[in-house]
Design a protein around this motif. Structure first.
Motif, PDB file in Angstrom:
ATOM      1  N   GLU A 138       0.835  -1.206   0.000  1.00  0.00           N
ATOM      2  CA  GLU A 138       0.000   0.000   0.000  1.00  0.00           C
ATOM      3  C   GLU A 138       0.868   1.253   0.000  1.00  0.00           C
ATOM      4  OE1 GLU A 138      -4.141  -1.186   2.266  1.00  0.00           O
ATOM      5  OE2 GLU A 138      -2.376  -0.776   3.502  1.00  0.00           O
ATOM      6  N   ASP A 139       1.885   1.264   0.838  1.00  0.00           N
ATOM      7  CA  ASP A 139       2.790   2.418   0.890  1.00  0.00           C
ATOM      8  C   ASP A 139       3.543   2.574  -0.435  1.00  0.00           C
ATOM      9  OD1 ASP A 139       2.015   2.890   3.495  1.00  0.00           O
ATOM     10  OD2 ASP A 139       3.755   1.891   4.385  1.00  0.00           O
ATOM     11  N   ALA A 140       4.016   1.453  -0.974  1.00  0.00           N
ATOM     12  CA  ALA A 140       4.811   1.505  -2.202  1.00  0.00           C
ATOM     13  C   ALA A 140       4.004   2.000  -3.395  1.00  0.00           C
ATOM     14  CB  ALA A 140       5.388   0.125  -2.494  1.00  0.00           C
ATOM     15  N   LEU A 141       2.686   1.788  -3.388  1.00  0.00           N
ATOM     16  CA  LEU A 141       1.833   2.154  -4.524  1.00  0.00           C
ATOM     17  C   LEU A 141       1.363   3.605  -4.495  1.00  0.00           C
ATOM     18  CD1 LEU A 141      -0.346  -1.073  -4.879  1.00  0.00           C
ATOM     19  CD2 LEU A 141       1.150  -0.109  -6.638  1.00  0.00           C
ATOM     20  N   GLN A 142       1.667   4.327  -3.455  1.00  0.00           N
ATOM     21  CA  GLN A 142       1.215   5.712  -3.370  1.00  0.00           C
ATOM     22  C   GLN A 142       1.832   6.557  -4.490  1.00  0.00           C
ATOM     23  OE1 GLN A 142      -1.249   6.718  -1.202  1.00  0.00           O
ATOM     24  NE2 GLN A 142      -1.246   4.502  -0.870  1.00  0.00           N
ATOM     25  N   GLY A 143       0.969   7.156  -5.316  1.00  0.00           N
ATOM     26  CA  GLY A 143       1.443   8.019  -6.402  1.00  0.00           C
ATOM     27  C   GLY A 143       1.973   7.288  -7.619  1.00  0.00           C
ATOM     28  N   ILE A 144       1.812   5.977  -7.678  1.00  0.00           N
ATOM     29  CA  ILE A 144       2.350   5.171  -8.782  1.00  0.00           C
ATOM     30  C   ILE A 144       1.387   5.169  -9.969  1.00  0.00           C
ATOM     31  CG2 ILE A 144       2.867   2.791  -9.509  1.00  0.00           C
ATOM     32  CD1 ILE A 144       5.132   4.107  -7.956  1.00  0.00           C
ATOM     33  N   ASP A 145       1.945   5.340 -11.178  1.00  0.00           N
ATOM     34  CA  ASP A 145       1.151   5.310 -12.409  1.00  0.00           C
ATOM     35  C   ASP A 145       1.052   3.909 -13.004  1.00  0.00           C
ATOM     36  OD1 ASP A 145       0.706   8.263 -12.754  1.00  0.00           O
ATOM     37  OD2 ASP A 145       2.899   8.266 -12.854  1.00  0.00           O
ATOM     38  N   LYS A 146       2.179   3.194 -13.009  1.00  0.00           N
ATOM     39  CA  LYS A 146       2.224   1.877 -13.653  1.00  0.00           C
ATOM     40  C   LYS A 146       2.966   0.884 -12.768  1.00  0.00           C
ATOM     41  CE  LYS A 146       2.269   3.902 -18.306  1.00  0.00           C
ATOM     42  NZ  LYS A 146       3.066   4.113 -19.540  1.00  0.00           N
ATOM     43  N   VAL A 147       2.557  -0.382 -12.873  1.00  0.00           N
ATOM     44  CA  VAL A 147       3.197  -1.455 -12.102  1.00  0.00           C
ATOM     45  C   VAL A 147       3.745  -2.503 -13.059  1.00  0.00           C
ATOM     46  CG1 VAL A 147       2.812  -3.361 -10.485  1.00  0.00           C
ATOM     47  CG2 VAL A 147       1.745  -1.132 -10.058  1.00  0.00           C
ATOM     48  N   TYR A 148       4.988  -2.916 -12.815  1.00  0.00           N
ATOM     49  CA  TYR A 148       5.582  -4.051 -13.520  1.00  0.00           C
ATOM     50  C   TYR A 148       5.803  -5.137 -12.475  1.00  0.00           C
ATOM     51  CZ  TYR A 148       6.470  -0.982 -17.489  1.00  0.00           C
ATOM     52  OH  TYR A 148       6.318  -0.123 -18.549  1.00  0.00           O
ATOM     53  N   HIS A 149       4.971  -6.167 -12.532  1.00  0.00           N
ATOM     54  CA  HIS A 149       5.020  -7.223 -11.513  1.00  0.00           C
ATOM     55  C   HIS A 149       5.805  -8.413 -12.047  1.00  0.00           C
ATOM     56  CE1 HIS A 149       3.987  -9.865  -8.320  1.00  0.00           C
ATOM     57  NE2 HIS A 149       3.043 -10.530  -8.954  1.00  0.00           N
ATOM     58  N   SER A 150       7.078  -8.475 -11.670  1.00  0.00           N
ATOM     59  CA  SER A 150       7.929  -9.575 -12.149  1.00  0.00           C
ATOM     60  C   SER A 150       8.382 -10.487 -11.031  1.00  0.00           C
ATOM     61  CB  SER A 150       9.158  -9.024 -12.900  1.00  0.00           C
ATOM     62  OG  SER A 150      10.019  -8.323 -12.024  1.00  0.00           O
ATOM     63  N   ALA A 151       7.958 -10.214  -9.802  1.00  0.00           N
ATOM     64  CA  ALA A 151       8.354 -11.070  -8.670  1.00  0.00           C
ATOM     65  C   ALA A 151       7.642 -12.419  -8.763  1.00  0.00           C
ATOM     66  CB  ALA A 151       8.004 -10.390  -7.352  1.00  0.00           C
ATOM     67  N   ALA A 152       8.393 -13.479  -8.649  1.00  0.00           N
ATOM     68  CA  ALA A 152       7.820 -14.831  -8.689  1.00  0.00           C
ATOM     69  C   ALA A 152       8.861 -15.827  -8.216  1.00  0.00           C
ATOM     70  CB  ALA A 152       7.361 -15.190 -10.093  1.00  0.00           C
ATOM     71  N   VAL A 153       8.368 -16.972  -7.794  1.00  0.00           N
ATOM     72  CA  VAL A 153       9.241 -18.087  -7.430  1.00  0.00           C
ATOM     73  C   VAL A 153       9.208 -19.100  -8.571  1.00  0.00           C
ATOM     74  CG1 VAL A 153       9.559 -20.047  -5.874  1.00  0.00           C
ATOM     75  CG2 VAL A 153       8.900 -17.807  -4.957  1.00  0.00           C
TER      76      VAL A 153
END
Length: 210
Positions: free
Chosen positions: A65-80
């Motif tokens: 929630e904190d990290a997403l404040q003011g964010i326009d775009k997300v690149y979600h590459s975290a995975a196991v």
């Protein structure tokens, strides 16, 4: 761009994520990235100090929630990525629950675009003849690995997010190769070849430059 767009990257200290962050920085984006306290940042080289780091991971809801404040775009590459049966539960938690967290909180934060780094394995392994692309329907099959099941189910979370109003895109790379750590991941093949690979398996695969 008049004002730098702000992007959040998950998995930014990994092989693909480190390349992605460097490219985003080169293109003028303000890059924020999630990083576990124990994560190593050596793959980013001198770009590491240009990133706004936020300590946390994809299971840390308040941190996201904190990290997403003011964010326009997300690149979600975290995975196991794992094929060990003993790591199935942990992998499912990170890949599926972690993606659901990112989708839910991106919706809440009003993110404009969400990119999910998935895998060609999420398209299934049945009927291996011919090309396998996004038009293939997923079917249960004994050859579907736990990893591919986890990536398929994580994609379902992304599709759900799109149905709920989040603009999304999914990329499905095959085996990713490039300069990196020759002791782990897909790049370990270079180390094995360097040591004198003595045989090769039957079958086929696809590869993509990082």
């Amino acid at each position: 761009m008049a004002e730098k767009e702000k992007v959040l990257v998950t998995g930014g200290t990994g092989f693909l994520g480190s390349y992605l962050i460097r490219q985003l920085l080169d293109e003028g984006f303000h890059v924020r990235a999630l990083k576990r306290k124990s994560s190593k940042t050596h793959l980013l080289g001198d770009a590491v100090d240009k990133v706004e780091w936020v300590e946390g991971d994809v299971l840390d809801v308040p941190g996201i929630e904190d990290a997403l404040q003011g964010i326009d775009k997300v690149y979600h590459s975290a995975a196991v990525i794992s094929f060990a049966p003993s790591e199935r539960k942990w992998m499912f938690k990170i890949n599926i629950e972690g993606t659901a967290n990112m989708i839910n909180l991106s919706l809440d934060a009003g993110v404009k675009k969400f990119c999910q780094v998935s895998s060609v394995s999420s398209l299934g392994r049945y009927e291996m003849k011919g090309k396998i692309d996004e038009s293939r329907e997923w079917k249960k099959h004994k050859h579907n690995t736990n990893y591919s099941i986890s990536k398929y189910l994580s994609e379902m979370e992304v599709w759900r997010g799109q149905a709920e109003g989040l603009s999304t895109v999914i990329v499905n790379p095959a085996t990713i190769l490039g300069a990196g750590n020759w002791e782990s991941g897909s790049c370990a093949i270079f180390g094995k070849i360097g040591d004198g690979l003595k045989f090769y398996t039957s079958g086929l695969n696809g590869f993509v430059d990082v």
